[in-house]
Design a protein around this motif. Structure first.
Motif, PDB file in Angstrom:
ATOM      1  N   GLN A 140     -29.867   6.002  65.690  1.00  0.00           N
ATOM      2  CA  GLN A 140     -30.321   4.611  65.649  1.00  0.00           C
ATOM      3  C   GLN A 140     -30.209   3.996  67.031  1.00  0.00           C
ATOM      4  O   GLN A 140     -29.186   4.069  67.689  1.00  0.00           O
ATOM      5  N   ASP A 159     -22.006  -3.845  66.064  1.00  0.00           N
ATOM      6  CA  ASP A 159     -21.563  -2.579  66.653  1.00  0.00           C
ATOM      7  C   ASP A 159     -21.436  -2.693  68.166  1.00  0.00           C
ATOM      8  O   ASP A 159     -20.496  -2.142  68.764  1.00  0.00           O
ATOM      9  N   ASP A 217     -24.160  -7.544  60.135  1.00  0.00           N
ATOM     10  CA  ASP A 217     -24.641  -6.898  61.354  1.00  0.00           C
ATOM     11  C   ASP A 217     -24.592  -7.802  62.576  1.00  0.00           C
ATOM     12  O   ASP A 217     -24.868  -7.353  63.686  1.00  0.00           O
ATOM     13  N   LYS A 235     -26.256   5.072  67.596  1.00  0.00           N
ATOM     14  CA  LYS A 235     -25.350   5.113  66.451  1.00  0.00           C
ATOM     15  C   LYS A 235     -25.783   6.176  65.465  1.00  0.00           C
ATOM     16  O   LYS A 235     -26.955   6.289  65.126  1.00  0.00           O
ATOM     17  N   GLU A 236     -24.823   6.950  65.009  1.00  0.00           N
ATOM     18  CA  GLU A 236     -25.051   7.960  63.974  1.00  0.00           C
ATOM     19  C   GLU A 236     -24.212   7.575  62.764  1.00  0.00           C
ATOM     20  O   GLU A 236     -23.015   7.291  62.887  1.00  0.00           O
ATOM     21  N   ARG A 237     -24.841   7.569  61.596  1.00  0.00           N
ATOM     22  CA  ARG A 237     -24.126   7.200  60.370  1.00  0.00           C
ATOM     23  C   ARG A 237     -23.856   8.438  59.534  1.00  0.00           C
ATOM     24  O   ARG A 237     -24.762   9.212  59.208  1.00  0.00           O
ATOM     25  N   CYS A 255     -22.768   9.450  56.003  1.00  0.00           N
ATOM     26  CA  CYS A 255     -22.633   8.891  54.657  1.00  0.00           C
ATOM     27  C   CYS A 255     -21.742   9.776  53.793  1.00  0.00           C
ATOM     28  O   CYS A 255     -21.812  11.007  53.847  1.00  0.00           O
ATOM     29  N   TYR A 279     -15.949   2.925  57.149  1.00  0.00           N
ATOM     30  CA  TYR A 279     -16.210   2.007  56.034  1.00  0.00           C
ATOM     31  C   TYR A 279     -15.984   2.775  54.732  1.00  0.00           C
ATOM     32  O   TYR A 279     -15.767   3.988  54.731  1.00  0.00           O
ATOM     33  N   HIS A 318     -19.282   5.011  54.341  1.00  0.00           N
ATOM     34  CA  HIS A 318     -19.786   5.797  55.458  1.00  0.00           C
ATOM     35  C   HIS A 318     -18.908   5.607  56.688  1.00  0.00           C
ATOM     36  O   HIS A 318     -17.999   4.767  56.689  1.00  0.00           O
ATOM     37  N   ILE A 319     -19.202   6.390  57.706  1.00  0.00           N
ATOM     38  CA  ILE A 319     -18.564   6.236  59.017  1.00  0.00           C
ATOM     39  C   ILE A 319     -19.675   6.100  60.051  1.00  0.00           C
ATOM     40  O   ILE A 319     -20.623   6.896  60.067  1.00  0.00           O
ATOM     41  N   ASP A 320     -19.579   5.098  60.893  1.00  0.00           N
ATOM     42  CA  ASP A 320     -20.529   4.928  61.984  1.00  0.00           C
ATOM     43  C   ASP A 320     -19.907   5.450  63.278  1.00  0.00           C
ATOM     44  O   ASP A 320     -18.753   5.152  63.584  1.00  0.00           O
ATOM     45  N   THR A 380     -20.992  14.620  66.620  1.00  0.00           N
ATOM     46  CA  THR A 380     -21.509  14.971  65.294  1.00  0.00           C
ATOM     47  C   THR A 380     -21.647  16.488  65.131  1.00  0.00           C
ATOM     48  O   THR A 380     -21.434  17.008  64.036  1.00  0.00           O
TER      49      THR A 380
END
Length: 237
Positions: free
Chosen positions: A1, A115, A142, A180-182, A184, A215, A218-220, A232
């Motif tokens: 993202q 973020d 956000d 940003k990588e999410r 899930c 969170y 998920h984790i950002d 990642t």
């Protein structure tokens, strides 16, 4: 993202004699659902974030309202000079820019991606610090609204202006380089979620400039493209 967006501050105080400003803001939100709105300030300023086209459309919507009000006032015989002055003030206030006020105001506001704010706070904390001013933040999803409050003296107002400019400049630079990588969790158990979080903390030693935001669902992972990719990939392995 990729982080994309433009931050602008509109001053709707010019409408105070004709509308309840809170109702006007609700109408603006209905008119521009793609935009994100900060809280309405007592002086009539409101921070807005979104794309250039969406902000332009909102600006035109407000200018049309101002024009209709001026025509109504003209029919009622009010001073043309006063109307021109009010419209000029409105045009100046709604001109899109990345600034959020002028140096003479005691309090200034900057609207940031949440973020981006967390990354700035973690890795560039001095950006959010300044002499003779108090910098605070309120997060709403956000969007994080950063308030810069001066001590009321002329020097404090100048410091607040410089702090705002520094925060805005840092935000623009971070938007250019951060990704940003999410991750899930989907239907994972609580134990698996906890294992993911612990593993992320261990891997962070290899990528110290990566920000981990855990969170419930998920984790950002926020950082440069290189750092996020490396992180990642290590997590997958």
């Amino acid at each position: 993202q990729v982080f994309l967006g433009v931050t602008s501050t509109l001053n709707v105080a010019v409408f105070r004699d004709h509308f309840v400003l809170e109702d006007l803001v609700e109408e603006m939100k209905e008119q521009s659902p793609a935009l994100r709105f900060g809280p309405l300030q007592p002086d009539g300023q409101i921070a807005v974030q979104g794309s250039f086209p969406a902000l332009r459309e909102l600006r035109e919507f407000l200018l049309l309202k101002a024009k209709s009000l001026s025509e109504g006032d003209k029919r009622e015989g009010k001073s043309p000079q006063r109307l021109r002055r009010k419209l000029q003030e409105h045009r100046s206030a709604t001109e899109m820019r990345n600034s959020t006020g002028d140096a003479r105001r005691e309090q200034q506001v900057v609207l940031l991606d949440t973020d981006i704010y967390h990354y700035m706070k973690s890795f560039h904390p001095r950006t959010l610090q300044a002499n003779e001013v108090v910098i605070s933040a309120v997060t709403d999803g956000d969007i994080t609204t950063v308030s810069i409050q001066s001590a009321g003296r002329k020097a404090g107002a100048a410091q607040a202006s410089r702090a705002r400019e520094r925060i805005e400049s840092s935000s623009v630079e971070l938007q250019k380089v951060l990704r940003k990588e999410r991750i899930c969790f989907q239907e994972r158990s609580r134990a698996e979620k906890q294992r993911y979080k612990q593993l992320c903390e261990r891997l962070k030693a290899c990528c110290p400039r990566v920000l981990i935001l855990p969170y419930d669902t998920h984790i950002d992972v926020v950082g440069t493209s290189t750092d996020v990719f490396r992180f990642t990939e290590d997590l997958k392995r």
